[in-house]
Design a protein around this motif. Sequence first.
Motif, PDB file in Angstrom:
ATOM      1  N   ARG A 148       0.851  -1.184   0.000  1.00 56.46           N
ATOM      2  CA  ARG A 148       0.000   0.000   0.000  1.00 56.46           C
ATOM      3  C   ARG A 148       0.890   1.238   0.000  1.00 56.46           C
ATOM      4  NH1 ARG A 148      -5.241   0.953   1.204  1.00 56.46           N
ATOM      5  NH2 ARG A 148      -5.571  -1.182   1.847  1.00 56.46           N
ATOM      6  N   VAL A 149       0.562   2.172  -0.875  1.00 54.03           N
ATOM      7  CA  VAL A 149       1.199   3.478  -0.897  1.00 54.03           C
ATOM      8  C   VAL A 149       0.079   4.474  -0.656  1.00 54.03           C
ATOM      9  CG1 VAL A 149       2.484   5.167  -2.241  1.00 54.03           C
ATOM     10  CG2 VAL A 149       2.999   2.731  -2.483  1.00 54.03           C
ATOM     11  N   SER A 150       0.156   5.157   0.489  1.00 48.65           N
ATOM     12  CA  SER A 150      -0.927   6.014   0.969  1.00 48.65           C
ATOM     13  C   SER A 150      -2.204   5.173   0.985  1.00 48.65           C
ATOM     14  CB  SER A 150      -1.043   7.281   0.141  1.00 48.65           C
ATOM     15  OG  SER A 150       0.096   8.090   0.394  1.00 48.65           O
ATOM     16  N   ASN A 151      -3.229   5.527   0.223  1.00 47.79           N
ATOM     17  CA  ASN A 151      -4.483   4.759   0.229  1.00 47.79           C
ATOM     18  C   ASN A 151      -4.617   3.829  -0.961  1.00 47.79           C
ATOM     19  OD1 ASN A 151      -5.399   5.881   2.618  1.00 47.79           O
ATOM     20  ND2 ASN A 151      -6.276   7.648   1.570  1.00 47.79           N
ATOM     21  N   GLN A 152      -3.563   3.666  -1.742  1.00 47.55           N
ATOM     22  CA  GLN A 152      -3.619   2.851  -2.956  1.00 47.55           C
ATOM     23  C   GLN A 152      -3.015   1.472  -2.692  1.00 47.55           C
ATOM     24  OE1 GLN A 152      -1.329   3.841  -6.658  1.00 47.55           O
ATOM     25  NE2 GLN A 152      -3.148   5.113  -6.981  1.00 47.55           N
ATOM     26  N   LEU A 171       1.594   9.423  -6.160  1.00 47.59           N
ATOM     27  CA  LEU A 171       0.297  10.077  -6.244  1.00 47.59           C
ATOM     28  C   LEU A 171       0.445  11.595  -6.328  1.00 47.59           C
ATOM     29  CD1 LEU A 171      -1.468   7.917  -3.539  1.00 47.59           C
ATOM     30  CD2 LEU A 171      -1.579   7.644  -6.010  1.00 47.59           C
ATOM     31  N   THR A 172       1.196  12.151  -5.411  1.00 52.56           N
ATOM     32  CA  THR A 172       1.455  13.591  -5.380  1.00 52.56           C
ATOM     33  C   THR A 172       2.847  13.785  -4.804  1.00 52.56           C
ATOM     34  OG1 THR A 172       0.528  13.786  -3.168  1.00 52.56           O
ATOM     35  CG2 THR A 172      -0.972  14.201  -4.998  1.00 52.56           C
ATOM     36  N   ASN A 175       5.860  13.292   1.130  1.00 58.97           N
ATOM     37  CA  ASN A 175       6.106  12.010   1.791  1.00 58.97           C
ATOM     38  C   ASN A 175       4.850  11.143   1.740  1.00 58.97           C
ATOM     39  OD1 ASN A 175       8.751  12.645   2.532  1.00 58.97           O
ATOM     40  ND2 ASN A 175       8.043  13.724   4.366  1.00 58.97           N
ATOM     41  N   LEU A 176       5.020   9.875   1.404  1.00 60.01           N
ATOM     42  CA  LEU A 176       3.910   8.936   1.332  1.00 60.01           C
ATOM     43  C   LEU A 176       4.173   7.774   2.286  1.00 60.01           C
ATOM     44  CD1 LEU A 176       3.568   8.767  -2.556  1.00 60.01           C
ATOM     45  CD2 LEU A 176       2.236  10.169  -0.975  1.00 60.01           C
ATOM     46  N   THR A 177       3.119   7.243   2.854  1.00 52.19           N
ATOM     47  CA  THR A 177       3.223   6.078   3.727  1.00 52.19           C
ATOM     48  C   THR A 177       3.231   4.822   2.871  1.00 52.19           C
ATOM     49  OG1 THR A 177       1.997   7.232   5.443  1.00 52.19           O
ATOM     50  CG2 THR A 177       2.128   4.840   5.626  1.00 52.19           C
ATOM     51  N   VAL A 178       4.199   3.940   3.128  1.00 51.62           N
ATOM     52  CA  VAL A 178       4.327   2.695   2.381  1.00 51.62           C
ATOM     53  C   VAL A 178       4.254   1.546   3.375  1.00 51.62           C
ATOM     54  CG1 VAL A 178       5.829   1.342   0.880  1.00 51.62           C
ATOM     55  CG2 VAL A 178       5.783   3.821   0.661  1.00 51.62           C
TER      56      VAL A 178
END
Length: 186
Positions: A148-152, A171-172, A175-178
Amino acid sequence: GPESILVEAYVSGLPSACFTDFVYVGETRLESVIPSIGNEEGGTQLTLTGTNFASHCKMKAQNAPIPVIVLSSTIAVCTSPPYHVGSLTLSYDCGDHVSSAVYQVTRKPEVHFIDPSQFFLAGNQPETAKVVAFTGQHFVQTNHLSCRVSNQQAQATWISSTRLLCMVKALTAGNLTVSMSNNGAE
């Protein structure tokens, strides 16, 4: 489904004045547990599927009672308890019949690092998907292995218990949560 019949009692071979309804319910059967794998910490919401589920029946994990909510005659939900790594027998006990399914308990997966750890955006437009390698431990080869990367959420490819690959898309900017999951739920 359940069928109602009239039952008449006899005393010393003579009919009594006592009549009552008797409801016959077919045999209860636990057919599947979704997801069928979870980590040793417990806390995973499990969906149970089967036939003739009823609110008077009890759910047990290795013979220890656990709360269950019956949503319909074919679906119930419960939460996995903490348990050591291995097979956990989940039993649906209706008194006169017990039906069981096996739930696999694994170590909680850990992600130590990902490569590459950054993407570059061209003109504020997300790039096409890139392969990202996850390195860590306790990755399990399942049909529900995901990242999962952010909500994807995306399907992951299992390479070994310490490595998996995911197709991720930036996505943008920022920083993204992985994260990753062995069962698609945790």
